[in-house]
Design an enzyme around this catalytic site. Structure first.
Site, PDB file in Angstrom:
ATOM      1  N   ARG A  53      34.596 113.842  52.096  1.00  0.00           N
ATOM      2  CA  ARG A  53      35.187 115.126  51.708  1.00  0.00           C
ATOM      3  C   ARG A  53      34.281 115.814  50.688  1.00  0.00           C
ATOM      4  NH1 ARG A  53      40.799 116.911  50.154  1.00  0.00           N
ATOM      5  NH2 ARG A  53      39.519 118.773  50.393  1.00  0.00           N
ATOM      6  N   ARG A  72      34.752 108.582  50.397  1.00  0.00           N
ATOM      7  CA  ARG A  72      35.955 107.951  49.831  1.00  0.00           C
ATOM      8  C   ARG A  72      36.174 106.607  50.524  1.00  0.00           C
ATOM      9  NH1 ARG A  72      39.862 113.233  48.692  1.00  0.00           N
ATOM     10  NH2 ARG A  72      38.390 114.159  47.208  1.00  0.00           N
ATOM     11  N   ASP A  78      42.327 111.792  46.721  1.00  0.00           N
ATOM     12  CA  ASP A  78      41.407 112.335  45.712  1.00  0.00           C
ATOM     13  C   ASP A  78      41.041 111.293  44.653  1.00  0.00           C
ATOM     14  OD1 ASP A  78      41.456 114.823  46.913  1.00  0.00           O
ATOM     15  OD2 ASP A  78      42.925 115.674  45.521  1.00  0.00           O
ATOM     16  N   GLU A 239      39.527 125.529  41.237  1.00  0.00           N
ATOM     17  CA  GLU A 239      38.168 125.336  41.768  1.00  0.00           C
ATOM     18  C   GLU A 239      37.481 126.685  41.994  1.00  0.00           C
ATOM     19  OE1 GLU A 239      38.725 121.221  44.239  1.00  0.00           O
ATOM     20  OE2 GLU A 239      39.578 123.022  45.094  1.00  0.00           O
ATOM     21  N   ARG A 255      39.905 129.656  43.180  1.00  0.00           N
ATOM     22  CA  ARG A 255      41.135 129.187  43.844  1.00  0.00           C
ATOM     23  C   ARG A 255      42.346 129.515  42.972  1.00  0.00           C
ATOM     24  NH1 ARG A 255      41.992 123.045  46.160  1.00  0.00           N
ATOM     25  NH2 ARG A 255      44.196 122.772  45.680  1.00  0.00           N
ATOM     26  N   ARG A 315      45.250 125.218  56.095  1.00  0.00           N
ATOM     27  CA  ARG A 315      43.801 125.066  56.100  1.00  0.00           C
ATOM     28  C   ARG A 315      43.310 125.059  57.550  1.00  0.00           C
ATOM     29  NH1 ARG A 315      42.777 120.956  50.918  1.00  0.00           N
ATOM     30  NH2 ARG A 315      43.458 122.490  49.362  1.00  0.00           N
ATOM     31  N   TYR A 344      37.409 122.661  52.647  1.00  0.00           N
ATOM     32  CA  TYR A 344      36.428 123.103  51.654  1.00  0.00           C
ATOM     33  C   TYR A 344      35.139 123.540  52.352  1.00  0.00           C
ATOM     34  CZ  TYR A 344      39.125 121.096  47.739  1.00  0.00           C
ATOM     35  OH  TYR A 344      40.072 120.818  46.796  1.00  0.00           O
ATOM     36  N   GLU A 366      34.456 121.269  55.795  1.00  0.00           N
ATOM     37  CA  GLU A 366      35.332 120.222  56.301  1.00  0.00           C
ATOM     38  C   GLU A 366      35.968 120.728  57.596  1.00  0.00           C
ATOM     39  OE1 GLU A 366      36.651 118.391  51.945  1.00  0.00           O
ATOM     40  OE2 GLU A 366      37.963 119.850  52.919  1.00  0.00           O
TER      41      GLU A 366
END
Ligand SMILES: *[C@@H]1O[C@H](CO)[C@@H](O)[C@H](O)[C@H]1NC(C)=O
Ligand SMILES: *[C@@H]1O[C@H](CO)[C@@H](O)[C@H](O)[C@H]1NC(C)=O
Length: 388
Positions: A53, A72, A78, A239, A255, A315, A344, A366
């Site tokens: 990510r 990750r 996250d 962000e 954001r 998204r 993103y 992404e």
């Protein structure tokens, strides 16, 4: 003032002198087109990584492309342990090196988070700044870390702890690109902007006037109520992606975490090279509808480019927009890069001045079929519809 005008002048000159018959277009307009696309990372398929990510994309001063992502290890979450994954291209994205992992946080419950790449053109360095222990969960204190490459992104320094000077606080750079000021005020300054945790959220910038040796705390645009729990519709800038404008000011596209005022992007401008972000210079860009995500923003030759999943809710629908008016308005036409799940994104370009490099911007994002975090994709965008 259009890039199209300048390119057509160049084209007319070239066709008169060098290549009669090649430049058939007399007035080229911006008409972005996905020229080439390839997946750089696929979750679950490479190494000891569950999910890739937070993609970042930057040129080095020598013109190589570097793509970064968080690898990750155990889940898509996250928090948790991660690698920083890098791939490098020396032919502007046609072919890529295998993935190398340049930072490994081991088995941290709350590991590293990306991050901003900032290129020092004057020194030829590439710097990557990231956060560790950002969520203050099973670890302390949160720290801001930096690694540097002086050999075009091939090898990287050991991590340096910037919190020794900046102080300890949850600060996650970007995610996206930092900038080096090319224009006064403070030509040569490195600037990285990012955000805080949800309670202590806001846009915060750090800067360095000595090529990344020492960093200072700069501008802060704090959330309201600051350092308190948030509710829906609170003001919570998060962000962000800064870009230097041709007048030397910095415009930051942000954001809007709690959807204050609109389901769209916050834009704020710094006139003093990242030292202040006055609310006088803040507005909401209603055209840039947004599902609350990190977006890409870039200024190239006076044109602004913006990528995000263009939807108020989900998204999905990764879209490129462009503005010929410094973001006051956006062209009606937009380029849909991917209709499906997308998250993103980050945009970069090479400002070499060559005719070839003026034609392209590059996007990393992404992309998925069911979920937006299934893969990381790289797209080369031809700005003139493939016509030059
Ligand atoms: C970074 O420096 C700060 C301040 O000295 C310190 O509290 C923190 O533990 C350091 N972080 C790491 C990962 O070394
Ligand atoms: C995708 O975004 C574009 C630009 O905002 C918009 O015109 C279009 O309706 C969107 N498509 C979907 C399916 O949301």
């Amino acid at each position: 003032m259009g890039t199209g005008v300048r390119v057509s002048v160049l084209c007319a000159l070239l066709s008169a002198v060098l290549c009669p018959g090649v430049c058939v277009q007399t007035s080229l307009q911006l008409d972005p087109l996905v020229y080439q696309e390839q997946l750089l990372w696929v979750g679950g398929a490479q190494g000891h990584v569950n999910t890739f990510r937070i993609p970042l994309l930057s040129f080095t001063p020598k013109g190589s492309l570097l793509a970064f992502a968080e690898g990750r290890k155990a889940s898509a979450s996250d928090v948790g342990a991660k690698f920083i994954a890098v791939r490098r291209s020396t032919d502007k994205g046609v072919s890529w090196s295998k993935t190398t992992f340049i930072v490994d946080d081991g088995t941290q419950a709350n590991g590293l988070n990306l991050g901003s790449v900032v290129v020092d053109e004057e020194m030829g360095f590439v710097i990557l700044i990231y956060s560790i222990c950002f969520y203050d969960y099973q670890c302390e204190p949160p720290s801001t870390m930096m690694v540097k490459s002086i050999d075009d992104g091939v090898t990287w320094s050991v991590p340096k702890n910037l919190s020794e000077h900046l102080g300890v606080k949850s600060f996650c750079p970007g995610p996206g690109l930092g900038i080096q000021k090319r224009i006064e005020p403070k030509k040569g300054r490195l600037i990285v902007c990012g955000h805080g945790t949800i309670a202590g959220d806001g846009v915060f910038c750090i800067y360095s006037d000595d090529h990344g040796e020492k960093w200072e705390n700069g501008a802060a645009l704090k959330s309201i109520p600051y350092n308190q729990n948030k509710r829906a519709l609170d003001f919570s800038p998060d962000e962000c992606q800064p870009m230097e404008m041709l007048d030397g000011s910095i415009v930051i596209n942000v954001r809007n975490q709690n959807r204050y005022h609109c389901r769209c992007r916050i834009v704020v401008r710094s006139l003093d090279a990242g030292e202040t972000l006055p609310v006088d210079n803040l507005y909401f860009d209603y055209t840039l509808v947004d599902p609350v995500v990190a977006a890409g923003a870039l200024q190239k030759e006076g044109v602004l480019y913006f990528t995000n999943p263009s939807s108020e809710e989900h998204r999905v629908n990764l879209t490129l927009r462009w503005s010929l008016t410094d973001g006051k308005s956006w062209e009606n036409k937009a380029l849909q890069i991917w209709p499906g799940p997308s998250g993103y994104s980050c945009i970069t370009t090479l400002n070499s001045g060559s005719a070839e490099d003026r034609k392209y911007i590059f996007v990393i994002y992404e992309k998925g079929k069911k979920d937006y975090f299934e893969t990381i994709s790289f797209a080369k965008i031809h700005l003139y519809g493939g016509k030059v």
